[in-house]
Write a protein that holds these residues in place. Structure first.
Motif, mmCIF file in Angstrom:
data_model
loop_
_atom_site.group_PDB
_atom_site.id
_atom_site.type_symbol
_atom_site.label_atom_id
_atom_site.label_comp_id
_atom_site.label_asym_id
_atom_site.label_seq_id
_atom_site.Cartn_x
_atom_site.Cartn_y
_atom_site.Cartn_z
ATOM 1 N N TYR A 11 0.836 -1.206 0.000
ATOM 2 C CA TYR A 11 0.000 0.000 0.000
ATOM 3 C C TYR A 11 0.865 1.248 0.000
ATOM 4 O O TYR A 11 0.555 2.238 -0.638
ATOM 5 N N LEU A 12 1.956 1.204 0.761
ATOM 6 C CA LEU A 12 2.805 2.381 0.908
ATOM 7 C C LEU A 12 3.918 2.432 -0.121
ATOM 8 O O LEU A 12 4.838 3.223 -0.002
ATOM 9 N N TYR A 13 3.851 1.580 -1.126
ATOM 10 C CA TYR A 13 4.829 1.521 -2.219
ATOM 11 C C TYR A 13 6.232 1.179 -1.735
ATOM 12 O O TYR A 13 7.203 1.561 -2.368
ATOM 13 N N ALA A 21 -1.803 -10.098 -9.189
ATOM 14 C CA ALA A 21 -2.973 -9.569 -8.489
ATOM 15 C C ALA A 21 -3.898 -8.869 -9.485
ATOM 16 O O ALA A 21 -3.436 -8.203 -10.413
ATOM 17 N N PRO A 22 -5.203 -9.030 -9.292
ATOM 18 C CA PRO A 22 -6.146 -8.368 -10.210
ATOM 19 C C PRO A 22 -6.123 -6.849 -10.013
ATOM 20 O O PRO A 22 -5.915 -6.366 -8.904
ATOM 21 N N THR A 23 -6.301 -6.113 -11.095
ATOM 22 C CA THR A 23 -6.365 -4.653 -10.990
ATOM 23 C C THR A 23 -7.607 -4.157 -11.717
ATOM 24 O O THR A 23 -7.872 -4.536 -12.846
ATOM 25 N N ASN A 24 -8.374 -3.373 -11.032
ATOM 26 C CA ASN A 24 -9.483 -2.655 -11.648
ATOM 27 C C ASN A 24 -9.687 -1.364 -10.854
ATOM 28 O O ASN A 24 -9.011 -1.124 -9.850
ATOM 29 N N THR A 25 -10.600 -0.549 -11.281
ATOM 30 C CA THR A 25 -10.786 0.760 -10.659
ATOM 31 C C THR A 25 -11.165 0.645 -9.192
ATOM 32 O O THR A 25 -10.653 1.389 -8.355
ATOM 33 N N MET A 30 -9.803 1.378 -3.485
ATOM 34 C CA MET A 30 -9.726 0.798 -2.152
ATOM 35 C C MET A 30 -8.310 0.917 -1.590
ATOM 36 O O MET A 30 -8.117 1.295 -0.432
ATOM 37 N N HIS A 31 -7.309 0.622 -2.419
ATOM 38 C CA HIS A 31 -5.928 0.724 -1.961
ATOM 39 C C HIS A 31 -5.565 2.178 -1.653
ATOM 40 O O HIS A 31 -4.832 2.448 -0.698
ATOM 41 N N GLY A 32 -6.086 3.101 -2.428
ATOM 42 C CA GLY A 32 -5.843 4.518 -2.163
ATOM 43 C C GLY A 32 -6.422 4.946 -0.829
ATOM 44 O O GLY A 32 -5.776 5.661 -0.058
ATOM 45 N N MET A 33 -7.650 4.503 -0.525
ATOM 46 C CA MET A 33 -8.266 4.837 0.766
ATOM 47 C C MET A 33 -7.493 4.186 1.907
ATOM 48 O O MET A 33 -7.321 4.792 2.972
#
Length: 57
Positions: A11-13, A21-25, A30-33
């Motif tokens: 999450y924190l890069y 891992a799947p990626t979608n909007t 969710m990861h941003g929050m």
């Protein structure tokens, strides 16, 4: 416990993202929050610790 810690690092890069891992909007949002909440939690902890040790009487 290790899996949770790895996710926080992603999450924190700090750790590379899993390429499988799947990626979608929705997941990106969710990861941003989660990043925002983790950072606010750390900031709150720092404030609480500084107030605990540097009380002004």
């Amino acid at each position: 416990m290790k899996k949770i810690f790895d996710q926080i690092l992603r999450y924190l890069y700090i750790k590379k993202r899993d390429p499988d891992a799947p990626t979608n909007t929705n997941i990106k949002l969710m990861h941003g929050m989660n990043r925002i909440s983790i950072l606010l939690f750390v900031i709150a902890l720092i404030i609480m610790i500084t107030r605990l040790f540097f009380k002004h009487h």
